[in-house]
Motif scaffolding. Structure first.
Motif, PDB file in Angstrom:
ATOM      1  N   ASP A 103       0.871  -1.174   0.000  1.00 16.16           N
ATOM      2  CA  ASP A 103       0.000   0.000   0.000  1.00 16.16           C
ATOM      3  C   ASP A 103       0.908   1.224   0.000  1.00 16.16           C
ATOM      4  OD1 ASP A 103       0.784   0.603   2.670  1.00 16.16           O
ATOM      5  OD2 ASP A 103      -0.777  -0.715   3.458  1.00 16.16           O
ATOM      6  N   SER A 104       0.342   2.400   0.244  1.00 15.08           N
ATOM      7  CA  SER A 104       1.162   3.609   0.083  1.00 15.08           C
ATOM      8  C   SER A 104       2.266   3.737   1.134  1.00 15.08           C
ATOM      9  CB  SER A 104       0.275   4.853   0.110  1.00 15.08           C
ATOM     10  OG  SER A 104      -0.427   4.903   1.334  1.00 15.08           O
ATOM     11  N   HIS A 105       2.107   3.076   2.310  1.00 16.01           N
ATOM     12  CA  HIS A 105       3.105   3.250   3.381  1.00 16.01           C
ATOM     13  C   HIS A 105       3.803   1.970   3.821  1.00 16.01           C
ATOM     14  CE1 HIS A 105       0.979   7.168   3.887  1.00 16.01           C
ATOM     15  NE2 HIS A 105       2.231   7.556   4.001  1.00 16.01           N
ATOM     16  N   SER A 106       3.529   0.854   3.166  1.00 16.88           N
ATOM     17  CA  SER A 106       4.264  -0.371   3.514  1.00 16.88           C
ATOM     18  C   SER A 106       4.248  -1.352   2.354  1.00 16.88           C
ATOM     19  CB  SER A 106       3.685  -1.021   4.775  1.00 16.88           C
ATOM     20  OG  SER A 106       2.393  -1.519   4.522  1.00 16.88           O
ATOM     21  N   LEU A 107       5.250  -2.184   2.355  1.00 16.58           N
ATOM     22  CA  LEU A 107       5.392  -3.221   1.330  1.00 16.58           C
ATOM     23  C   LEU A 107       5.858  -4.476   2.049  1.00 16.58           C
ATOM     24  CD1 LEU A 107       7.419  -2.724  -2.002  1.00 16.58           C
ATOM     25  CD2 LEU A 107       7.381  -4.872  -0.773  1.00 16.58           C
ATOM     26  N   ASP A 108       5.231  -5.607   1.764  1.00 17.21           N
ATOM     27  CA  ASP A 108       5.629  -6.839   2.449  1.00 17.21           C
ATOM     28  C   ASP A 108       5.620  -8.009   1.474  1.00 17.21           C
ATOM     29  OD1 ASP A 108       6.439  -8.529   4.430  1.00 17.21           O
ATOM     30  OD2 ASP A 108       4.487  -8.690   5.411  1.00 17.21           O
ATOM     31  N   SER A 109       6.814  -8.552   1.249  1.00 17.02           N
ATOM     32  CA  SER A 109       6.936  -9.776   0.448  1.00 17.02           C
ATOM     33  C   SER A 109       7.632 -10.811   1.324  1.00 17.02           C
ATOM     34  CB  SER A 109       7.750  -9.497  -0.820  1.00 17.02           C
ATOM     35  OG  SER A 109       9.128  -9.377  -0.503  1.00 17.02           O
ATOM     36  N   SER A 110       7.845 -11.997   0.790  1.00 16.16           N
ATOM     37  CA  SER A 110       8.425 -13.052   1.641  1.00 16.16           C
ATOM     38  C   SER A 110       9.877 -12.761   2.018  1.00 16.16           C
ATOM     39  CB  SER A 110       8.325 -14.414   0.946  1.00 16.16           C
ATOM     40  OG  SER A 110       8.896 -14.340  -0.336  1.00 16.16           O
ATOM     41  N   CYS A 111      10.584 -11.941   1.224  1.00 21.16           N
ATOM     42  CA  CYS A 111      11.990 -11.699   1.590  1.00 21.16           C
ATOM     43  C   CYS A 111      12.345 -10.223   1.745  1.00 21.16           C
ATOM     44  CB  CYS A 111      12.925 -12.354   0.581  1.00 21.16           C
ATOM     45  SG  CYS A 111      12.922 -11.495  -0.968  1.00 21.16           S
ATOM     46  N   TYR A 112      11.401  -9.308   1.434  1.00 15.83           N
ATOM     47  CA  TYR A 112      11.695  -7.880   1.554  1.00 15.83           C
ATOM     48  C   TYR A 112      10.473  -7.171   2.133  1.00 15.83           C
ATOM     49  CZ  TYR A 112      12.472  -2.992   0.061  1.00 15.83           C
ATOM     50  OH  TYR A 112      12.610  -1.616   0.023  1.00 15.83           O
ATOM     51  N   ALA A 113      10.698  -6.344   3.140  1.00 15.02           N
ATOM     52  CA  ALA A 113       9.604  -5.557   3.715  1.00 15.02           C
ATOM     53  C   ALA A 113      10.087  -4.129   3.941  1.00 15.02           C
ATOM     54  CB  ALA A 113       9.146  -6.158   5.040  1.00 15.02           C
ATOM     55  N   MET A 114       9.181  -3.203   3.675  1.00 17.03           N
ATOM     56  CA  MET A 114       9.486  -1.799   3.933  1.00 17.03           C
ATOM     57  C   MET A 114       8.326  -1.196   4.705  1.00 17.03           C
ATOM     58  SD  MET A 114      10.640   1.169   1.396  1.00 17.03           S
ATOM     59  CE  MET A 114      11.632   2.435   2.143  1.00 17.03           C
ATOM     60  N   LEU A 115       8.630  -0.533   5.829  1.00 16.29           N
ATOM     61  CA  LEU A 115       7.539  -0.029   6.655  1.00 16.29           C
ATOM     62  C   LEU A 115       7.875   1.321   7.265  1.00 16.29           C
ATOM     63  CD1 LEU A 115       8.078  -1.209  10.094  1.00 16.29           C
ATOM     64  CD2 LEU A 115       8.624  -2.965   8.440  1.00 16.29           C
ATOM     65  N   GLY A 116       6.825   2.122   7.478  1.00 23.56           N
ATOM     66  CA  GLY A 116       6.991   3.428   8.097  1.00 23.56           C
ATOM     67  C   GLY A 116       6.854   3.313   9.603  1.00 23.56           C
ATOM     68  N   ALA A 117       7.844   3.819  10.320  1.00 23.22           N
ATOM     69  CA  ALA A 117       7.795   3.803  11.789  1.00 23.22           C
ATOM     70  C   ALA A 117       8.740   4.865  12.329  1.00 23.22           C
ATOM     71  CB  ALA A 117       8.190   2.426  12.331  1.00 23.22           C
ATOM     72  N   ASP A 118       8.520   5.255  13.579  1.00 24.52           N
ATOM     73  CA  ASP A 118       9.377   6.221  14.253  1.00 24.52           C
ATOM     74  C   ASP A 118      10.356   5.444  15.137  1.00 24.52           C
ATOM     75  OD1 ASP A 118      10.515   8.210  15.856  1.00 24.52           O
ATOM     76  OD2 ASP A 118       8.689   9.412  15.855  1.00 24.52           O
ATOM     77  N   LEU A 119      11.633   5.548  14.828  1.00 25.06           N
ATOM     78  CA  LEU A 119      12.650   4.783  15.567  1.00 25.06           C
ATOM     79  C   LEU A 119      12.757   5.226  17.029  1.00 25.06           C
ATOM     80  CD1 LEU A 119      15.478   4.697  12.858  1.00 25.06           C
ATOM     81  CD2 LEU A 119      13.758   2.954  13.336  1.00 25.06           C
ATOM     82  N   ARG A 120      12.185   6.375  17.344  1.00 23.00           N
ATOM     83  CA  ARG A 120      12.222   6.852  18.735  1.00 23.00           C
ATOM     84  C   ARG A 120      11.198   6.134  19.608  1.00 23.00           C
ATOM     85  NH1 ARG A 120      11.789  12.988  16.700  1.00 23.00           N
ATOM     86  NH2 ARG A 120      10.145  11.886  15.564  1.00 23.00           N
ATOM     87  N   CYS A 121      10.379   5.269  18.980  1.00 24.56           N
ATOM     88  CA  CYS A 121       9.368   4.495  19.729  1.00 24.56           C
ATOM     89  C   CYS A 121       9.611   2.999  19.480  1.00 24.56           C
ATOM     90  CB  CYS A 121       7.966   4.866  19.276  1.00 24.56           C
ATOM     91  SG  CYS A 121       7.633   6.632  19.332  1.00 24.56           S
ATOM     92  N   PRO A 122      10.561   2.377  20.193  1.00 26.32           N
ATOM     93  CA  PRO A 122      10.917   0.978  19.921  1.00 26.32           C
ATOM     94  C   PRO A 122       9.756  -0.003  20.019  1.00 26.32           C
ATOM     95  CG  PRO A 122      12.569   2.000  21.327  1.00 26.32           C
ATOM     96  CD  PRO A 122      11.439   2.975  21.222  1.00 26.32           C
ATOM     97  N   SER A 123       8.791   0.250  20.914  1.00 19.05           N
ATOM     98  CA  SER A 123       7.676  -0.703  21.046  1.00 19.05           C
ATOM     99  C   SER A 123       6.812  -0.691  19.785  1.00 19.05           C
ATOM    100  CB  SER A 123       6.827  -0.395  22.282  1.00 19.05           C
ATOM    101  OG  SER A 123       6.368   0.946  22.230  1.00 19.05           O
ATOM    102  N   GLU A 124       6.567   0.501  19.232  1.00 17.48           N
ATOM    103  CA  GLU A 124       5.818   0.629  17.972  1.00 17.48           C
ATOM    104  C   GLU A 124       6.604  -0.028  16.831  1.00 17.48           C
ATOM    105  OE1 GLU A 124       5.239   3.868  14.482  1.00 17.48           O
ATOM    106  OE2 GLU A 124       5.609   4.698  16.471  1.00 17.48           O
TER     107      GLU A 124
END
Length: 296
Positions: A125-146
């Motif tokens: 979708d516009s903010h994440s991509l998930d395949s069996s070997c590659y994933a890209m996701l939007g997140a804030d690294l300052r919030c480790p639990s998220e």
């Protein structure tokens, strides 16, 4: 992209993410050959550690690229048959959306993901991509639990050997925020390694000028106090729960690189600012740390 176009190293994918600049930046901001040679050392130094980790784990591992931006490492590793079991990229949602747009619209980027994908249909979708070997996701690294929650949704396996890569990322967080991220990683994965590339020796005059130049461009290094020395870089990793930590400046990295190739790149452009180059390289470093419950 400029360094690649001149021939410092090969990266057939960067052209799809970054437009070629019509002209070089002004010399006082960016000496072209000094910066290109610096990037060359960074790319080769970080790649050396990544490939060593992949070799040790026989690619039965996962890589989490923190603040990945327009990085092309996934595609380059695929070309070398060195993909881990899964490769994750994390950045702010706005950056992720831009990268996903490039991937969707350019077959040389989407095809390698499709080729390595197995199983059900690829999720995008516009903010994440998930395949069996590659994933890209939007997140804030300052919030480790998220961050952990989103990574697990995309198939993160905390029991797999895990390599975390952060290039010029931690320095933009406060010391407490980067400590929280490093502690989360050290406590979450039984077998893990982290690679951090960023500034060092920032308390001397050259370091102060670097900080002032960045501040003039509204670029605030919130974590710069941890970049005072190689010792402070090592210490932050050990205090965050990592068992072993090392740090070397980029001039040292440059001296370790295959000298025949260094001669080749030095012949590409006349490096007339040798003193500036050495000073710049002494103000960046690669640090790496590990924790290793299975004695890899």
């Amino acid at each position: 992209r400029f360094a690649v176009s001149v021939g410092y190293w090969k990266d057939p994918y960067i052209q799809y993410f970054v437009r070629q600049a019509k002209e070089r930046k002004a010399p006082e901001i960016n000496r072209g050959n000094v910066c290109a040679a610096g990037y060359y050392a960074r790319v080769h130094g970080v790649s050396y550690l990544i490939k060593a980790f992949l070799e040790k784990t026989e690619c039965s591992c996962q890589i989490v690229n923190l603040g990945a931006g327009m990085d092309t490492l996934f595609w380059r590793l695929k070309d070398e048959n060195l993909l881990p079991r899964k490769y994750f990229e994390v950045d702010f949602p706005m950056i992720v959306a831009r990268k996903i747009h490039h991937i969707k619209s350019k077959p040389p980027l989407s095809k390698p993901i499709m080729e390595s994908h197995s199983g059900d249909s690829l999720l995008i979708d516009s903010h994440s991509l998930d395949s069996s070997c590659y994933a890209m996701l939007g997140a804030d690294l300052r919030c480790p639990s998220e961050l952990q929650e989103k990574l697990k949704k995309h198939g993160l396996d905390v029991h797999l050997p895990t390599l975390l890569v952060a290039e010029c990322v931690l320095v933009y967080m406060t010391p407490q925020q980067s400590a929280n991220l490093l502690k989360w990683a050290a406590s979450t994965f039984p077998v893990a390694m982290v690679i951090n590339y960023e500034q060092v020796n920032m308390r001397d005059r050259f370091g102060q000028i670097m900080i002032e130049n960045l501040q003039r461009r509204q670029c605030n290094l919130a974590g710069v106090e941890l970049c005072s020395s190689l010792d402070s870089q090592r210490e932050r990793l050990l205090q965050s729960g990592w068992e072993n930590a090392r740090a070397i400046d980029m001039m040292k990295v440059y001296s370790f690189l295959p000298q025949a190739d260094v001669k080749r790149i030095e012949a590409l452009e006349f490096l007339d600012e040798k003193e500036l180059f050495e000073q710049l390289m002494q103000h960046y470093c690669i640090c790496w740390a590990s924790k290793d419950s299975s004695n890899l």
